[in-house]
Write a protein that holds these residues in place. Structure first.
Motif, PDB file in Angstrom:
ATOM      1  N   GLY A 156       0.821  -1.204   0.000  1.00  0.00           N
ATOM      2  CA  GLY A 156       0.000   0.000   0.000  1.00  0.00           C
ATOM      3  C   GLY A 156       0.857   1.256   0.000  1.00  0.00           C
ATOM      4  N   LYS A 157       0.267   2.347  -0.452  1.00  0.00           N
ATOM      5  CA  LYS A 157       0.956   3.637  -0.432  1.00  0.00           C
ATOM      6  C   LYS A 157       0.122   4.644   0.336  1.00  0.00           C
ATOM      7  CE  LYS A 157       3.882   3.397  -4.541  1.00  0.00           C
ATOM      8  NZ  LYS A 157       5.151   3.575  -3.800  1.00  0.00           N
ATOM      9  N   GLN A 158       0.795   5.379   1.226  1.00  0.00           N
ATOM     10  CA  GLN A 158       0.146   6.479   1.912  1.00  0.00           C
ATOM     11  C   GLN A 158      -0.108   7.582   0.880  1.00  0.00           C
ATOM     12  OE1 GLN A 158       0.693   9.698   2.971  1.00  0.00           O
ATOM     13  NE2 GLN A 158      -0.950   9.710   4.497  1.00  0.00           N
ATOM     14  N   PRO A 159      -1.259   8.252   0.911  1.00  0.00           N
ATOM     15  CA  PRO A 159      -1.632   9.156  -0.193  1.00  0.00           C
ATOM     16  C   PRO A 159      -0.620  10.244  -0.528  1.00  0.00           C
ATOM     17  CG  PRO A 159      -3.540   8.694   1.166  1.00  0.00           C
ATOM     18  CD  PRO A 159      -2.368   8.077   1.868  1.00  0.00           C
ATOM     19  N   TRP A 160       0.134  10.778   0.433  1.00  0.00           N
ATOM     20  CA  TRP A 160       1.118  11.810   0.100  1.00  0.00           C
ATOM     21  C   TRP A 160       2.204  11.271  -0.828  1.00  0.00           C
ATOM     22  CZ3 TRP A 160       0.508  13.314   5.759  1.00  0.00           C
ATOM     23  CH2 TRP A 160      -0.309  14.453   5.880  1.00  0.00           C
ATOM     24  N   SER A 161       2.418   9.959  -0.805  1.00  0.00           N
ATOM     25  CA  SER A 161       3.380   9.355  -1.722  1.00  0.00           C
ATOM     26  C   SER A 161       2.671   8.467  -2.747  1.00  0.00           C
ATOM     27  CB  SER A 161       4.409   8.521  -0.944  1.00  0.00           C
ATOM     28  OG  SER A 161       3.773   7.513  -0.172  1.00  0.00           O
ATOM     29  N   GLY A 162       1.374   8.684  -2.903  1.00  0.00           N
ATOM     30  CA  GLY A 162       0.576   7.862  -3.801  1.00  0.00           C
ATOM     31  C   GLY A 162       0.880   8.108  -5.268  1.00  0.00           C
ATOM     32  N   GLU A 163       0.481   7.158  -6.099  1.00  0.00           N
ATOM     33  CA  GLU A 163       0.714   7.225  -7.540  1.00  0.00           C
ATOM     34  C   GLU A 163      -0.577   6.903  -8.285  1.00  0.00           C
ATOM     35  OE1 GLU A 163       5.321   5.525  -7.223  1.00  0.00           O
ATOM     36  OE2 GLU A 163       3.739   4.340  -8.175  1.00  0.00           O
ATOM     37  N   THR A 164      -0.745   7.529  -9.453  1.00  0.00           N
ATOM     38  CA  THR A 164      -1.887   7.234 -10.313  1.00  0.00           C
ATOM     39  C   THR A 164      -1.341   6.858 -11.686  1.00  0.00           C
ATOM     40  OG1 THR A 164      -3.225   8.843  -9.077  1.00  0.00           O
ATOM     41  CG2 THR A 164      -4.100   8.082 -11.180  1.00  0.00           C
ATOM     42  N   ASN A 165      -0.825   5.642 -11.765  1.00  0.00           N
ATOM     43  CA  ASN A 165      -0.232   5.123 -13.003  1.00  0.00           C
ATOM     44  C   ASN A 165      -1.203   4.117 -13.616  1.00  0.00           C
ATOM     45  OD1 ASN A 165       2.163   6.555 -12.301  1.00  0.00           O
ATOM     46  ND2 ASN A 165       2.794   4.822 -11.022  1.00  0.00           N
ATOM     47  N   ILE A 166      -1.974   4.561 -14.580  1.00  0.00           N
ATOM     48  CA  ILE A 166      -3.044   3.749 -15.143  1.00  0.00           C
ATOM     49  C   ILE A 166      -2.473   2.643 -16.022  1.00  0.00           C
ATOM     50  CG2 ILE A 166      -5.103   3.794 -16.602  1.00  0.00           C
ATOM     51  CD1 ILE A 166      -5.316   6.818 -15.806  1.00  0.00           C
ATOM     52  N   ASN A 167      -2.991   1.420 -15.833  1.00  0.00           N
ATOM     53  CA  ASN A 167      -2.555   0.281 -16.645  1.00  0.00           C
ATOM     54  C   ASN A 167      -3.701  -0.724 -16.731  1.00  0.00           C
ATOM     55  OD1 ASN A 167      -1.101  -1.584 -18.110  1.00  0.00           O
ATOM     56  ND2 ASN A 167      -0.078  -2.440 -16.316  1.00  0.00           N
ATOM     57  N   TYR A 168      -4.495  -0.588 -17.795  1.00  0.00           N
ATOM     58  CA  TYR A 168      -5.648  -1.483 -17.961  1.00  0.00           C
ATOM     59  C   TYR A 168      -5.182  -2.845 -18.461  1.00  0.00           C
ATOM     60  CZ  TYR A 168     -10.057  -3.487 -19.506  1.00  0.00           C
ATOM     61  OH  TYR A 168     -11.133  -4.316 -19.672  1.00  0.00           O
ATOM     62  N   THR A 169      -5.501  -3.884 -17.699  1.00  0.00           N
ATOM     63  CA  THR A 169      -5.113  -5.246 -18.059  1.00  0.00           C
ATOM     64  C   THR A 169      -6.317  -6.172 -18.123  1.00  0.00           C
ATOM     65  OG1 THR A 169      -4.694  -5.745 -15.721  1.00  0.00           O
ATOM     66  CG2 THR A 169      -2.815  -5.015 -17.056  1.00  0.00           C
ATOM     67  N   GLY A 170      -7.520  -5.584 -18.143  1.00  0.00           N
ATOM     68  CA  GLY A 170      -8.726  -6.391 -18.169  1.00  0.00           C
ATOM     69  C   GLY A 170      -9.064  -6.896 -19.556  1.00  0.00           C
ATOM     70  N   PRO A 171     -10.190  -7.606 -19.663  1.00  0.00           N
ATOM     71  CA  PRO A 171     -10.595  -8.161 -20.959  1.00  0.00           C
ATOM     72  C   PRO A 171     -10.978  -7.063 -21.946  1.00  0.00           C
ATOM     73  CG  PRO A 171     -12.348  -8.415 -19.335  1.00  0.00           C
ATOM     74  CD  PRO A 171     -11.156  -7.924 -18.597  1.00  0.00           C
ATOM     75  N   LYS A 172     -10.794  -7.337 -23.215  1.00  0.00           N
ATOM     76  CA  LYS A 172     -11.129  -6.371 -24.259  1.00  0.00           C
ATOM     77  C   LYS A 172     -12.625  -6.423 -24.535  1.00  0.00           C
ATOM     78  CE  LYS A 172     -10.025  -5.039 -29.000  1.00  0.00           C
ATOM     79  NZ  LYS A 172      -9.221  -5.363 -30.214  1.00  0.00           N
ATOM     80  N   PRO A 173     -13.305  -5.273 -24.506  1.00  0.00           N
ATOM     81  CA  PRO A 173     -14.744  -5.257 -24.806  1.00  0.00           C
ATOM     82  C   PRO A 173     -15.004  -5.717 -26.245  1.00  0.00           C
ATOM     83  CG  PRO A 173     -14.042  -3.201 -23.775  1.00  0.00           C
ATOM     84  CD  PRO A 173     -12.799  -3.957 -24.155  1.00  0.00           C
ATOM     85  N   PRO A 174     -16.154  -6.358 -26.500  1.00  0.00           N
ATOM     86  CA  PRO A 174     -17.146  -6.748 -25.501  1.00  0.00           C
ATOM     87  C   PRO A 174     -16.726  -8.038 -24.783  1.00  0.00           C
ATOM     88  CG  PRO A 174     -17.863  -7.430 -27.659  1.00  0.00           C
ATOM     89  CD  PRO A 174     -16.573  -6.690 -27.878  1.00  0.00           C
ATOM     90  N   TYR A 175     -17.071  -8.171 -23.522  1.00  0.00           N
ATOM     91  CA  TYR A 175     -16.758  -9.376 -22.780  1.00  0.00           C
ATOM     92  C   TYR A 175     -17.963  -9.751 -21.919  1.00  0.00           C
ATOM     93  CZ  TYR A 175     -15.611  -5.762 -19.299  1.00  0.00           C
ATOM     94  OH  TYR A 175     -15.645  -4.665 -18.476  1.00  0.00           O
ATOM     95  N   GLU A 176     -18.068 -11.043 -21.636  1.00  0.00           N
ATOM     96  CA  GLU A 176     -19.214 -11.517 -20.852  1.00  0.00           C
ATOM     97  C   GLU A 176     -18.994 -11.291 -19.366  1.00  0.00           C
ATOM     98  OE1 GLU A 176     -22.056 -15.511 -20.400  1.00  0.00           O
ATOM     99  OE2 GLU A 176     -20.096 -15.661 -21.394  1.00  0.00           O
ATOM    100  N   TYR A 177     -17.818 -11.689 -18.887  1.00  0.00           N
ATOM    101  CA  TYR A 177     -17.526 -11.560 -17.471  1.00  0.00           C
ATOM    102  C   TYR A 177     -16.123 -10.980 -17.273  1.00  0.00           C
ATOM    103  CZ  TYR A 177     -21.389 -14.880 -16.988  1.00  0.00           C
ATOM    104  OH  TYR A 177     -22.603 -15.496 -17.070  1.00  0.00           O
ATOM    105  N   LEU A 178     -15.918 -10.359 -16.128  1.00  0.00           N
ATOM    106  CA  LEU A 178     -14.585  -9.936 -15.721  1.00  0.00           C
ATOM    107  C   LEU A 178     -13.764 -11.145 -15.296  1.00  0.00           C
ATOM    108  CD1 LEU A 178     -15.706  -6.998 -13.419  1.00  0.00           C
ATOM    109  CD2 LEU A 178     -14.397  -6.704 -15.538  1.00  0.00           C
ATOM    110  N   ASP A 179     -12.459 -11.047 -15.415  1.00  0.00           N
ATOM    111  CA  ASP A 179     -11.572 -12.058 -14.850  1.00  0.00           C
ATOM    112  C   ASP A 179     -11.219 -11.602 -13.442  1.00  0.00           C
ATOM    113  OD1 ASP A 179      -9.695 -13.885 -14.135  1.00  0.00           O
ATOM    114  OD2 ASP A 179      -8.319 -13.514 -15.801  1.00  0.00           O
ATOM    115  N   VAL A 180     -12.009 -12.033 -12.478  1.00  0.00           N
ATOM    116  CA  VAL A 180     -11.855 -11.535 -11.107  1.00  0.00           C
ATOM    117  C   VAL A 180     -10.684 -12.182 -10.377  1.00  0.00           C
ATOM    118  CG1 VAL A 180     -14.266 -10.838 -10.882  1.00  0.00           C
ATOM    119  CG2 VAL A 180     -13.591 -13.182 -10.292  1.00  0.00           C
TER     120      VAL A 180
END
Length: 578
Positions: free
Chosen positions: A343-367
């Protein structure tokens, strides 16, 4: 045998929230919540003047407008040690109180009521009996048989036209709907009245902040100058209008909103044992002696944490303790430098987006992999529910008289014990009870503002530390706000007069986040477990519990059609400084 069903989107207006649940023998056994859109405002404000950041991050949301602005300016004031004048504090309190009333009323009538109210069933109501019901629960003047008869005729004409508009896609006729026709007609009438009421109450924001949504704010106070005799200032006429609107707000809550919630709750008492969580957190708000005062008795909303439903002990909250709050991304579509599961405390937090989910359209998420754009915050390693229920429970557990009075009187009308508060029903009722408290407090804030002005104090801003060359080379601060949906915090790191880092933890981050590295569920996922579902094709029960939180998943940049195909994709755009 488990049957997985998907509800997407699960919200009526503020969408982008997907629920996947597994049902066995008519009961939910597992649940996964996914935010399918991304915001990223934290990255947009990096390098900007901290005094300007509020104008950008306020656009995080247009529903509970102004809460992000207040959190942002409080974070800067906290970092730089700025104390604002009492008048500015009262104006901020009034504006925040107005947001709460507006948001709570709109949530119940326009986002949540139709989970309990069957509009079509109201067409068979007896207007005379509807009038009797309405008059039995309050003194609201619009309660005559003729009023309900006229409304019923207009509603029938609307329905017969086949163009239901705002009443389309409801769960009309669902076996879980229990209200008699008269209660359905009364609630529908108040739905329409709330539409008119809500556009009036927000005029307060225009008076103090110039406009709504997204009124103007100022680091160090407020940007509205007091001048009782000047037509261009905050004069006597405008202040009188504020008082009038606050009184009207109090009347609507007392005579329509709270009575309706209690009347409807009386038919759904079984929901007092469904949809409950165990940990609750409130940051505290509506300061009367200055924000940042460590004496929380000077705040109308107290701070505290309740663990494992134990109302006998309220734990202290100190967000500035670096070990108190951490955000995890083990199940979120982001990357962290260093330990990806840490975990990261918010003052040192990061917002580095990296989508690794299924490509739309998809039936279910890979949970079994990452499955949401929401990070997972934890307080001392614990999942927390934030929102009106958390605030009411903390105030009630601390024995604050106004909290005890409203909770005990409301529950006595329902003939229910206090432990039903830990439920979907309790969460919905808590929002209405809180509105009653805030409606009273708003007039108290107004009276204090007027007393200050009459006493000769017209200060509205403190700009002693306005120039960046007077700031320390480095500073950090946190701004906390009790937004309508719960504890909101903005975290800023300032370096050389610029925003070095910025993080937001919004209420729906606490409530809607995916599992943490320990496998602990957050409130949305947890509260669905063991919920009975009568018809998986019409999963009203899922909707009821999630809507009781008033989900608000921030807007994002991708649009899809019903087949999952991209309609429009907008890349990150440059935004000019203000």
């Amino acid at each position: 045998m488990a049957n997985r069903i998907v509800v997407d989107p699960i919200t009526r207006i503020e969408g982008h929230l997907r629920a996947e649940v597994e049902i066995t023998d008519g009961t939910i056994k597992d649940a996964f919540m996914s935010s399918t859109m991304v915001r990223g405002l934290e990255n947009i404000v990096k390098g900007r003047n901290p005094k300007d950041v509020w104008a950008f991050v306020q656009r995080t949301c247009g529903v509970c407008t102004s809460t992000h602005a207040i959190a942002s300016i409080r974070s800067v004031e906290n970092a730089l040690g700025i104390t604002i004048p009492p008048n500015a504090e009262m104006v901020r309190n009034i504006m925040l109180g107005t947001v709460h009333l507006h948001d709570h009323v709109v949530h119940f009538y326009h986002l949540h009521a139709f989970d309990w109210v069957d509009v079509i069933n109201g067409l068979s109501a007896d207007p005379v009996k509807t009038s009797q019901l309405a008059q039995s629960i309050s003194n609201w003047p619009k309660s005559s048989p003729g009023y309900f008869s006229d409304l019923q005729k207009r509603l029938k004409k609307f329905v017969d036209s086949g163009q239901l508009g705002i009443f389309a896609n409801g769960y009309w006729g669902h076996p879980a709907m229990k209200l008699p026709p008269e209660a359905n007609l009364m609630a529908t009438a108040h739905y329409l009245e709330a539409l008119e009421w809500q556009k009036e109450i927000v005029k307060i924001h225009a008076i103090f902040g110039g406009k709504n949504p997204h009124p103007n704010f100022l680091v160090g106070g407020m940007a509205c100058a007091i001048n009782i005799d000047d037509a261009s200032g905050l004069n006597a006429e405008r202040l009188a209008l504020v008082q009038k609107l606050l009184i009207q707000g109090k009347e609507f809550v007392e005579q329509v909103y709270l009575p309706d919630v209690l009347a409807i709750a009386g038919f759904y008492k079984d929901w007092g044992s469904i949809g409950g969580f165990h940990n609750f957190m409130a940051f505290g708000d509506f300061p009367m002696e200055g924000y940042g005062n460590k004496d929380m008795s000077t705040y109308k909303i107290p701070s505290g944490v309740i663990l494992n439903k134990d109302l006998s002990k309220v734990h202290d909250v100190d967000l500035e303790d670096l070990k108190t709050v951490e955000e995890f991304v083990n199940n979120s579509w982001y990357d962290y430098s260093g330990d990806p599961k840490g975990g990261k405390q918010p003052w040192s937090g990061e917002t580095n987006i990296n989508y690794t989910g299924p490509k739309p359209p998809y039936e279910y998420l890979d949970v079994d992999q990452k499955y949401s754009y929401i990070k997972t915050p934890r307080w001392k390693g614990q999942a927390m529910e934030v929102g009106p229920l958390a605030r009411m429970l903390v105030g009630y557990a601390q024995g604050r008289p106004e909290y005890k009075e409203i909770v005990d009187s409301s529950l006595s009308k329902l003939q229910l014990p206090a432990d039903i508060l830990f439920s979907t029903l309790g969460r919905t009722a808590a929002r209405a009870m809180e509105s009653q408290l805030i409606a009273d407090w708003n007039l108290e804030f107004y009276d204090r503002l007027i007393d200050n002005i009459k006493g000769g104090d017209d200060r509205m801003a403190n700009v002693e530390k306005w120039e960046t060359n007077t700031w320390p080379a480095e500073a950090k601060g946190v701004g906390r706000v009790e937004a309508p949906r719960g504890g909101l915090s903005h975290w800023i790191v300032i370096k050389d007069g610029k925003t070095e880092n910025y993080q937001q933890i919004v209420p729906s981050t606490w409530n809607a986040s995916p599992r943490d590295p320990k496998g602990q569920r957050s409130p949305y996922e947890s509260t669905l477990i063991n919920t009975p579902v009568a018809d998986p094709e019409l999963p009203l029960e899922i909707i009821r519990t999630i809507h009781s939180f008033d989900p608000c998943i921030a807007c994002a940049v991708h649009l899809y059609d019903e087949k999952g195909e991209i309609i429009k994709e907008v890349n990150n755009i440059s935004v000019c400084n203000v």
